[in-house]
Design a protein around this motif. Structure first.
Motif, short mmCIF file in Angstrom:
data_model
loop_
_atom_site.label_atom_id
_atom_site.label_comp_id
_atom_site.label_asym_id
_atom_site.label_seq_id
_atom_site.Cartn_x
_atom_site.Cartn_y
_atom_site.Cartn_z
N HIS A 1 0.80 -1.22 0.00
CA HIS A 1 0.00 0.00 0.00
C HIS A 1 0.84 1.28 0.00
N LYS B 1 3.34 1.67 -3.11
CA LYS B 1 2.64 1.87 -4.37
C LYS B 1 2.08 3.29 -4.47
N ASN B 2 1.53 3.75 -3.36
CA ASN B 2 1.02 5.13 -3.39
C ASN B 2 2.14 6.15 -3.48
N VAL C 1 3.33 6.99 -7.12
CA VAL C 1 2.57 7.83 -8.05
C VAL C 1 3.26 9.19 -8.26
N ASP D 1 -2.51 4.73 -11.25
CA ASP D 1 -3.56 5.38 -10.47
C ASP D 1 -4.90 5.30 -11.19
#
Ligand SMILES: Nc1ncnc2c1ncn2[C@@H]1O[C@H](COP(=O)(O)OP(=O)(O)OP(=O)(O)O)[C@@H](O)[C@H]1O
Ligand SMILES: Nc1ncnc2c1ncn2[C@@H]1O[C@H](COP(=O)(O)OP(=O)(O)OP(=O)(O)O)[C@@H](O)[C@H]1O
Ligand SMILES: [Mg+2]
Ligand SMILES: [Mg+2]
Lengths: 328, 331, 360, 506, 326
Positions: free
Chosen positions: E237, E240-241, E244, E315
């Protein structure tokens, strides 16, 4: 109808929670000392060290003409006989050349001090130029929006395509070709400053623009519009002060970057002349003596540059964290 | 001013936002231009000294109405008149400029509505300076001090920055600023929904006291029906950009007529009914870009019939509902 | 009352900051029984969320538990090693946060997040977990769950998202759910739907709930018992009926009076003057005393302990909260307090006046 | 395969042997191309494609061409190729036009005999033949390369990228600015001293990287080794510095042409027109210290514009001693008691420590009150500025090797009056020092066949230049090749690396 | 999606046209190109003839049009220095630069992300602080000095790695690669580190800052509350965020890696486009300068487009292009 408070006898104020200690009016500096910024600063030993180094180097640089044993820019003061002397503590060291001399008999200490000054001047001017340009364009873009914004941002995109050194190289190359030998040292400094200014403005513009767009939507701007203030007044009086934080952080980091860029330009042969060396020029020159054992010619300017840039970067870092409300 | 001439008149007010995709996308996807009718033909009037409240679910267009009333947003159609002066008519620009000082707004988030870099004194004094109401620094300072006292703060607070205050205190400062310009009409867009109940009580009481003392007129916006019940003399209920019911405060709450109003009231949890489960109404507010045909409430309405699904009801006798008109309302 | 699911004793939480150690929670004790819903109310900053976070073991640094104990089904959990505590989270204690938009990872499909949670805590295969996820979504009232399961969070409306969050919290059938303001971000109509859903699910699964909220109305509707918090302590705890209709602690009295209701007309609201103290400046003695209309000498010095108010007087030394669902922390109700102004009778001993702003 | 790797600071710019007169490039061409007459390890003329030659009359030179010589494309070498090459080398666009007398006419006697007919006798007519390489006529015609690459060409010349000589090496790969690969030519007519099968050339511009490459054994030969790095190379154990006197003389020139000096504080007149000022400059420069410090002893201070080995009587010339006091007095006498300011042009990547020399000159002149603004630039820009047609310089530094290895070249190219630009003289007389006497002597020297008289005339010429302080000669710089201990090769004073003399322990 | 691509393509063309115009107008400012073409002794008449044949007498706009037309046909003119088509020169040099930039980017990304993640997750450990300090030193010294110090250490003193050039390359069609030989791979190491160091520092700091932000978000708290393993929370989590925003910056950086390579190429005598460009600047070889700038702009624009596409892959919120995203 009007509310005249003078005639309206008012009730004693409602209790407002924790008693408000009446604050004495304080100067801006006193306020800074009392602020969170200062408190966080005092806690960060690294930031304090960085500030000490920065202040020291700035002080040394700008008092160079008074404290340097020699004026390294005055060819009449250079004695070829004194060339390539090692630092004082080495076997062949000679007073008064504390940090030794270069291949022209230039006192390395003096050269570092003057070079530091020149590098700082270029850095500061470069940041001033790019900052002014970037803030102005960012404000205009964020404020007018629409087509103006689109144009400014597309220009910024084009600009982003070219990192600083490329722009500086091209500007420098073209200017030199256009003016030839007519460029004296001051003109070269100006050229470098302009190149740096032209290549660093985008960051400011983008930051200011996005801040302006955020601030523009905030209720306090609506409140000001309600009062009927004109948009430029709102921009300058309300919005601008609220975007200074990030701008200041960028400026710090960019100062460090500008100094490095100048040094790099020197390496590529488009920097300042060897007769009037900046730190970058000194390093480029000293580079040649790296293998020959005359390490002091590059080591001291290199250390001064690294120290300065490191200190400024650390300050900028700390400032970024300190100004980020989310990290407090 | 006679009772016949209301202080604020809102007539057929409309506001359409263009929410289309960029031109190129539309061309390629052959998508039509899309519009969002945020406010669609809203009409009401507010008498001097009255509190008119707008309630409705999120996205029903309350804030949009408020912003058009104070002139922050130009309407797409219809008109707002305050003391008879149009807020849009270019011929009345001069009169409108004078009117400006008398209309002020209190925002939902008091912190966001103040420039964090300004001292409270400067914030409160800004309208005074902008409208050139009082000359001389000392006089301005005295007036700011008096205003701060009026809202229950200390004049010395003028030297502090907004961040040094609690939420309730900040909202007081915002009110002081609104009053600084001799305002007589205040628009509050959810002025207490960012505050705690206990602080909310302070602010609501303050607003009512000021109204009593200074004869202020309020347009009060909230989604909290209990607060509206507490504040409003008259209430307008909005649903998807339309006013579905208007009436006196008591009426609406005691004898709601529109099914939506009834649903809203039913949905409010009440201290009086401990442990009672509410009868939640199914569904959520539809997408405003693509509202259902006919009465926009019909998909959620227990009384909906074929007419409701095709014909838009008019606001008659304070309610826009076919069922009410046809007398199909259950008691 | 049988053995409580959750039992918190004298919990203390502090934040180590540069201004020193700030006591955010200072001696909080309460129990939640099986299938019971405990409402926790109080002003912003009273410590409601911190209590919830402490129970589930997710205090943000620099916060940490500095005293007391937390038992879940009799087992002490505040001292569990991190890895074992992790297995308690989600499996035995579920959590629902205020903002459903930000609670879901925007980069993953709703189904992926549910399946991930299920598979972390059970041995189900991916297929089985997915079937279970669809069931869960159906249970929380998401139409066409087999289609929506592959949607991303941003494709759901606010109410739908909160349902997904509830489904996630229920995924491993925990014994306790901590719901921190689960409906504050929602519209009244949707709020009613969500609260009804939560209540139904908990009754059906026998799950206990700690329901943290600002909204007395929600508490009144959903909770069995309610704890009123003030400045890191429980001012009053008891059955909803009693606390709402007949609050005893002056703060609770003020709070109830400050709430506008639909039935009540447009009179003035009662108001508690001032604001809650900041953590840096908590007054000595009773933290509420600077705002309290009934303050007397002892309040400024002594910190009041919870006093049982329902059954036999608690002075016998037995733990006030363990067996007793009702308690109030106020010297007014301390029979030993000789100088207290008024006896505690059936009538509220204190009243806040909705005094109008005086015009001199 | 036995691979010899070597690196130079510059590049082999073009493979066309008539396009650029630059020592290193010429030397490299010499691996693939051959000339009629070459120079041996001691710079003496030696036969190459011409087995022998004679002068039946003073104006006729007869060359007997070697038989059984093949170009790299397999075709035979004949008299036609010589005649073709003689025309091509003197065509527009060639940089070697002066290597072959312009009045010479080439006549084919038979397939392997060629006559060169001159208008007047010329004892040194073949002195520059060693760098006139013979190209194949059929190859050039086939590939449209009959003319030297013209400047305005819109498409590249074939000859600039491809090679077809008769030499012992074939160039198999040529990436301009990157690398060039030489391989042994199996069909070579003679015996090659070199045992190298393949030679790989790389440009390494950065001095530190170049030295590093030698020290780490990645290359076997570098040029130049910076003066300051020579001790390090010597002590490394795997390489040595081959130092030797170079033919090039480094000197300073002054603008004696313009009526007002450019970029100077003196307005309305040109101080350099006054011999006292030139003398003052000469005396103010302490060449001994420059040689010792800047050049770290690797330079021979010179009183002449030609290397001592190229002129028999050079020992008779002495540099006037450094005398700052006298210089100052001379300046005062000339009317500049406080000195003046001017701009100096200097290359910074052409000669050994060129910029450092200029800096030293600047600081020495500062001591007699002359403020010099130093404009040091890369050679490409420097030469574009100071050479014809602009001659945009007041005071400059250049180095010069007479390509004919003879003093006449100096008297003609360096000291000849430029006049209106049509005299042909003084192509490199950038400051236009002009003495009719020197011009007359140069003409005399050109036709003089008696070497004793010739030397006397030359001495007269050099005396005149020195007497009028026309130039300020500084020194002959030393060659400094860095050579791996595995390699044996020949270092000629003309600083050309000849691959066919390179051997490497495999 | 198609609309997005079209719009971006259009913008790219505009950007390239602007760059082209800028590049072209340098011809004007850099003085008479003929002086750069011919030798010193070329007579005036011949110069005029060259000028005419090159079309330099035409109005600027006509010249620009012709230049643009030529460029569209792939004709970038002839280099003044090398007398060769610029396109061929650049094509020959491009593999070297691209391979170097690729390696430097891979180095910067992997090391930068790893160190950044470590610094964010273990922000108070000694090692994390060390990483941060060392990374700052990386940006405090000019690239060229770092390069020379690396050469000094690894080539001269230790003799492990080559100090210049690409080693042996293998030709695959028009592309030459150093990836297939041992010497080629070894030759890549030092230049890649030198070139990637600056970007690595940036990425590391960016990842750290972003990750710290992400770790504070509600969905991470919620993920923990769901009892997910630490590993799943951090890497599934949080990381990966974090990626972006990192993608955008890294994309921008990739473009500048190619431009920055001019310094590294100079130090290591790397036969790439950057080296060519530096020589061109020194020799005012305008056709090369102009073409190089255009090429860098094109690469940059392409990377940007790729980054934007990647963005939508990572995203999902960006995949919806309608106006009704909440
Ligand atoms: N600038 C805008 N552009 C496009 N749509 C808008 C804009 N402003 C408002 N809207 C839309 O108009 C509708 C009404 O918005 P408005 O803010 O007036 O609602 P509201 O009743 O105040 O809701 P809330 O209770 O959430 O504040 C909403 O659907 C909103 O999305
Ligand atoms: N990370 C932190 N660092 C320092 N103090 C904190 C931190 N988190 C919470 N606090 C403090 O702990 C106290 C209790 O906070 P908590 O979030 O529990 O309040 P709350 O009752 O949930 O309020 P709200 O209704 O606003 O959610 C507050 O005073 C708050 O300032
Ligand atoms: Mg609103
Ligand atoms: Mg909370």
């Amino acid at each position: 109808m009007s509310t005249s408070v003078d005639e309206a006898a008012l009730a004693p104020p409602l209790p407002t929670g924790a008693p408000l200690a009446p604050e004495a009016p304080r100067s801006g500096f006193a306020r800074f000392l009392g602020s969170d910024l200062w408190a966080s600063f005092q806690r960060s030993k690294l930031a304090m060290g960085a500030l000490a180094v920065t202040v020291l180097l700035f002080g040394l640089a700008f008092s160079a003409p008074w404290i340097a044993p020699q004026n390294p820019y005055d060819p009449a003061q250079l004695e070829l006989i004194n060339s390539n002397l090692p630092p004082l503590w080495a076997a062949d060291g000679q007073a008064p050349f504390v940090l030794g001399t270069d291949d022209q008999g230039r006192d390395v200490l003096s050269a570092v001090l003057y070079g530091l000054r020149l590098s700082l001047i270029i850095g500061l001017l470069g940041v001033a130029v790019s900052g002014t340009l970037g803030i102005a364009l960012g404000l205009v873009a964020g404020y007018f929006g629409g087509i103006v914004d689109a144009v400014v941002m597309r220009v910024a995109d084009v600009q982003l395509t070219f990192p600083a050194i490329l722009i500086a190289l091209v500007v420098d190359g073209v200017a030199k070709a256009a003016f030839g030998g007519a460029l004296d040292t001051n003109a070269t400094i100006l050229l470098i400053v302009v190149s740096i200014g032209l290549s660093f403005w985008v960051q400011y513009a983008r930051t200011v623009r996005s801040s302006v767009m955020v601030e523009r939507g905030k209720d306090y701007v609506q409140a000001a519009r309600l009062i009927g203030l004109s948009s430029p007044v709102i921009m300058v009086r309300h919005v601008l002060p609220n975007v200074t934080g990030p701008v200041f952080v960028i400026a710090t980091i960019n100062l460090a970057l500008a100094i490095i860029t100048e040094a790099t330009l020197s390496f590529l042969g488009t920097g300042l002349p060897e007769t009037m060396p900046s730190l970058g020029t000194l390093i480029r020159t000293g580079n040649r003596f790296l293998f020959s054992g005359e390490w002091w010619i590059v080591a001291f300017p290199g250390a001064a540059l690294a120290g300065l840039v490191l200190a400024i970067n650390l300050l900028g870092d700390w400032l970024r964290d300190a100004l980020n409300p989310k990290l407090q | 001013m006679s009772a016949a001439a209301p202080y604020v008149e809102v007539d057929g007010l409309r506001r359409v936002f263009d929410v289309s995709k960029p031109w190129l996308n539309r061309m390629i996807e052959r998508a039509p231009r899309q519009t969002l009718k945020a406010v669609d033909g809203v009409a009401f009037s507010i008498a001097r000294g009255e509190t008119f409240a707008l309630v409705g679910e999120s996205g029903s267009g309350k804030s949009t109405v408020a912003r058009m009333v104070v002139g922050l947003l130009p309407p797409s159609g219809g008109e707002v008149r305050i003391t008879g002066i149009s807020m849009t008519d270019p011929r009345q620009a001069a009169a409108r400029r004078r009117l400006r000082a008398r209309i002020q707004m209190i925002f939902q988030d008091p912190y966001a509505s103040m420039n964090p870099r300004w001292r409270v004194g400067a914030i409160v004094a800004e309208p005074i300076r902008a409208f050139d109401l009082i000359q001389g620094e000392a006089a301005i300072r005295a007036r700011v001090g008096a205003l701060l006292e009026l809202v229950g703060l200390h004049p010395d607070d003028a030297r502090k920055y907004p961040h040094a205050f609690s939420g309730g205190q900040r909202q007081r400062i915002a009110i002081a600023r609104a009053l600084a310009s001799e305002a007589e009409f205040l628009v509050g867009d959810e002025p207490t929904s960012a505050l705690d109940v206990s602080v909310q009580a302070q602010i609501l009481n303050l607003m009512r006291d000021l109204q009593d003392r200074l004869g202020l007129t309020y347009l009060f916006i909230s989604h909290n029906l209990a607060v509206v019940r507490h504040m409003a003399t008259r209430v307008g209920v909005m649903y998807l950009g339309r006013l579905v019911e208007v009436g006196g405060g008591r009426e609406i709450f005691v004898q709601p007529r529109h099914p939506y109003t009834r649903m809203l009231l039913d949905a409010v949890p009440d201290l009086a009914h401990i442990g009672r489960s509410r009868v939640p109404v199914a569904g959520e507010i539809p997408n405003p870009i693509d509202p259902p045909p006919g009465c926009t409430f019909n998909p959620r309405c227990p009384l909906a019939n074929a007419r409701c699904r095709s014909e838009v009801p008019e606001l008659r006798n304070g309610v826009a509902c076919h069922a009410a008109e046809e007398g199909r309302l259950p008691a | 009352m049988s053995e409580p699911i959750l039992s918190v004793r004298d919990l203390r939480v502090a934040f180590e900051t540069r201004r020193g150690s700030l006591p955010a929670i200072d001696g909080v004790s309460f129990d939640i029984g099986r299938g019971e819903i405990l409402g926790v109310v109080g002003e912003s900053g009273a410590g409601k969320s911190v209590t919830g976070s402490a129970v589930i073991g997710l205090l943000d640094p620099p916060g940490r538990i500095v005293g007391g104990e937390i038992r879940l089904g009799g087992e002490r959990i505040d001292t569990l090693p991190p890895e074992r505590m992790r297995r308690v989270r989600g499996r035995r204690i579920g959590m629902i946060f205020q903002d459903p938009l930000t609670s879901l990872d925007p980069l993953y499909r709703v189904g992926e997040q549910i399946v991930e949670t299920i598979r972390t805590h059970t041995d189900l295969s991916a297929r089985a977990a997915r079937t279970r996820a669809i069931d869960l979504l159906a249970e929380v009232g998401i139409p066409a769950p087999e289609r929506r399961i592959d949607g991303y969070p941003h494709e759901f409306s606010g109410g739908m998202r909160q349902r997904v969050v509830i489904a996630l919290a229920l995924a491993a059938e925990p014994e306790l759910i901590i719901a921190d303001e689960p409906t504050t971000a929602l519209d009244v109509s949707v709020q009613a739907q969500v609260i009804t859903l939560l209540k139904r699910l908990c009754r059906e699964h026998g799950t206990a709930v700690m329901l943290v909220t600002h909204d007395m109305g929600v508490i009144a509707e959903a909770a069995d018992r309610v704890a009123v918090m003030y400045s890191g302590r429980i001012a009053e705890i008891g059955p909803v009926e009693a606390v709402v209709r007949n609050p005893r602690h002056p703060y609770a009295v003020g709070l109830m009076g400050a709430i506008p209701t639909l039935t009540q007309g447009s009179g003035r609201l009662a108001q508690i003057p001032g604001a809650m103290p900041r953590l840096t400046a908590i007054p000595p003695g009773c933290a509420f005393h600077p705002r309290c209309p009934k303050v007397f000498g002892r309040c400024r010095v002594d910190r009041p302990e919870p006093i049982r108010t329902d059954a036999a007087p608690a002075r016998t030394g037995s733990d006030p909260a363990s067996s007793s669902p009702s308690a109030v922390a106020c010297h007014l109700y301390d029979p030993d307090a000789a100088d207290r102004p008024a006896p505690a009778g059936g009538e509220p001993p204190v009243a806040f006046h909705a005094e109008p702003l005086q015009v001199r | 395969a036995n691979v010899f790797r070597f690196a130079f600071q510059g590049d082999i710019k073009s493979l066309d042997p008539y396009s650029l007169k630059e020592s290193f490039t010429i030397g490299m061409h010499g691996a693939a191309y051959e000339s009629l007459v070459t120079r041996d390890k001691d710079l003496n003329l030696a036969p190459q494609l011409a087995e022998s030659w004679e002068t039946p009359e003073p104006t006729r030179w007869r060359f007997h061409l070697r038989k059984n010589v093949k170009f790299h494309d397999g075709t035979d070498f004949t008299a036609d190729d010589v005649i073709f090459s003689a025309a091509r080398v003197r065509a527009a666009g060639s940089n070697f036009q002066t290597n072959v007398p312009s009045d010479a006419e080439f006549v084919k006697v038979d397939d392997h005999t060629v006559d060169m007919v001159l208008k007047k006798p010329n004892p040194i007519a073949i002195f520059q033949f060693s760098t006139w390489y013979i190209m194949s006529r059929s190859w050039a015609e086939k590939n449209g390369a009959t003319a030297p690459s013209p400047a305005s060409a819109a498409s590249p010349s074939y000859a600039a990228l491809h090679e077809n000589g008769t030499g012992p090496f074939v160039i198999t790969e040529h990436q301009p600015g990157v690398r060039t690969v030489f391989k042994k030519f199996p069909g070579y007519w003679g015996n090659v001293e070199s045992n190298v099968d393949e030679a790989v050339f790389t440009t390494i511009g950065n001095a530190a990287t170049r030295v590093a490459a030698l020290l780490s054994g990645e290359v076997d030969w570098i040029d130049p080794v910076p003066l300051q790095d020579q001790p390090r190379v010597e002590s490394s154990g795997n390489a040595v510095v081959m130092a030797g006197p170079e033919l090039r003389t480094v000197f300073l020139g002054m603008d004696q042409w313009r009526d007002e000096l450019k970029d100077s504080s003196v307005k309305g007149k040109n101080p350099f027109k006054d011999p006292r000022v030139r003398q003052a400059f000469y005396l103010a420069i302490d060449e001994d210290t420059i040689a010792k410090r800047v050049m770290r002893g690797q330079a021979t201070p010179s009183a002449l514009l030609i290397a001592p080995s190229l002129y028999a009587r050079s020992g008779e010339f002495k540099r006037p001693a450094y005398d700052a006091k006298k210089a100052k007095a001379l300046l005062t006498e000339a009317g500049y008691p406080d000195g003046f300011s001017l701009t100096m042009d200097c290359p910074n990547d052409r000669y050994v420590n060129d910029e450092a020399i200029c800096q030293a000159v600047v600081s020495m002149l500062a001591r007699i009150g002359v403020k010099v603004n130093l404009n040091a630039q890369p050679k490409a820009k420097y030469f574009a500025k100071v050479l014809a047609p602009a001659y945009d310089t007041s005071f400059y530094l250049v180095g010069w090797t007479p390509s004919s290895q003879d003093s006449h070249n100096i008297l003609y190219e360096i000291a000849g009056c430029r006049g209106d630009g049509k005299s042909g003289r003084g192509g490199w007389n950038l400051g236009n020092y002009c003495s009719p006497k020197v011009d007359a002597l140069a003409d005399q020297v050109e036709g003089e066949t008696d070497s004793k008289a010739r030397d006397a005339e030359i001495k007269d010429g050099f005396d005149t230049i020195q007497g009028e302080w026309g130039y300020i000669p500084l020194h002959q710089q030393a060659l400094a090749w860095g050579v791996s201990k595995k390699v044996t090769l020949v270092q000629r004073p003309d600083n050309m690396l000849m691959l066919y003399w390179v051997s490497k322990q495999p | 999606m198609l609309a997005f691509l079209l719009r971006r393509a259009f913008q790219s063309v505009v950007v390239l046209a602007v760059v082209g115009l800028i590049a072209f107008s340098m011809f004007r400012f850099a003085g008479d190109p003929v002086n750069q073409i011919v030798g010193p002794d070329t007579p005036v008449a011949e110069r005029a003839e060259i000028r005419r044949s090159l079309g330099l007498d035409d109005p600027t706009l006509v010249q620009f049009g012709r230049y643009a037309g030529n460029v569209l046909r792939g004709d970038f003119g002839i280099s003044y220095q090398f007398r060769q088509p610029v396109a061929a020169l650049l094509a020959e040099r491009m593999p070297a630069t691209l391979e170097l930039a690729f390696c430097a980017t891979v180095f910067a990304l992997t090391v930068g992300i790893l160190m950044g993640v470590y610094c964010a997750l273990r922000r108070d450990t000694v090692l994390a602080k060390l990483f941060q300090a060392v990374s700052l030193v990386g940006v405090s010294l000019p690239t060229f000095l770092i390069g020379i110090l690396l050469i000094f250490l690894f080539s001269v003193t230790l003799g492990w790695l080559p100090s210049y050039g690409r080693g042996d390359t293998v030709r695959l069609g028009w592309w030459t690669t150093g990836f297939l030989t041992l010497t080629g791979l070894k030759a890549l190491i030092l230049p890649s580190i030198t070139l990637g160091l600056f970007q690595m520092t940036l990425i590391m700091r960016l990842v750290r800052a972003e990750m710290l932000e992400v770790l504070r978000t509600d969905y991470i708290r919620f993920a923990r509350a769901r009892g997910l393993t630490t590993h799943a929370v951090h890497f599934g989590h949080a990381l990966k965020n974090t990626l972006v925003p990192v993608i955008t910056i890294a994309g921008l950086q990739l473009g500048s890696v190619i431009a920055f390579s001019i310094i590294t190429e100079t130090v290591f005598q790397w036969p790439g486009m950057g080296l060519l460009f530096v020589q061109a600047v020194q020799n005012v070889d305008i056709p090369i300068m102009a073409a190089y700038l255009l090429l860098v702009a094109a690469i940059f624009v392409t990377i940007n487009l790729a980054v934007d596409l990647l963005y939508t892959v990572v995203d999902p919120r960006l995949r919806l292009s309608t106006g009704r995203t909440a």
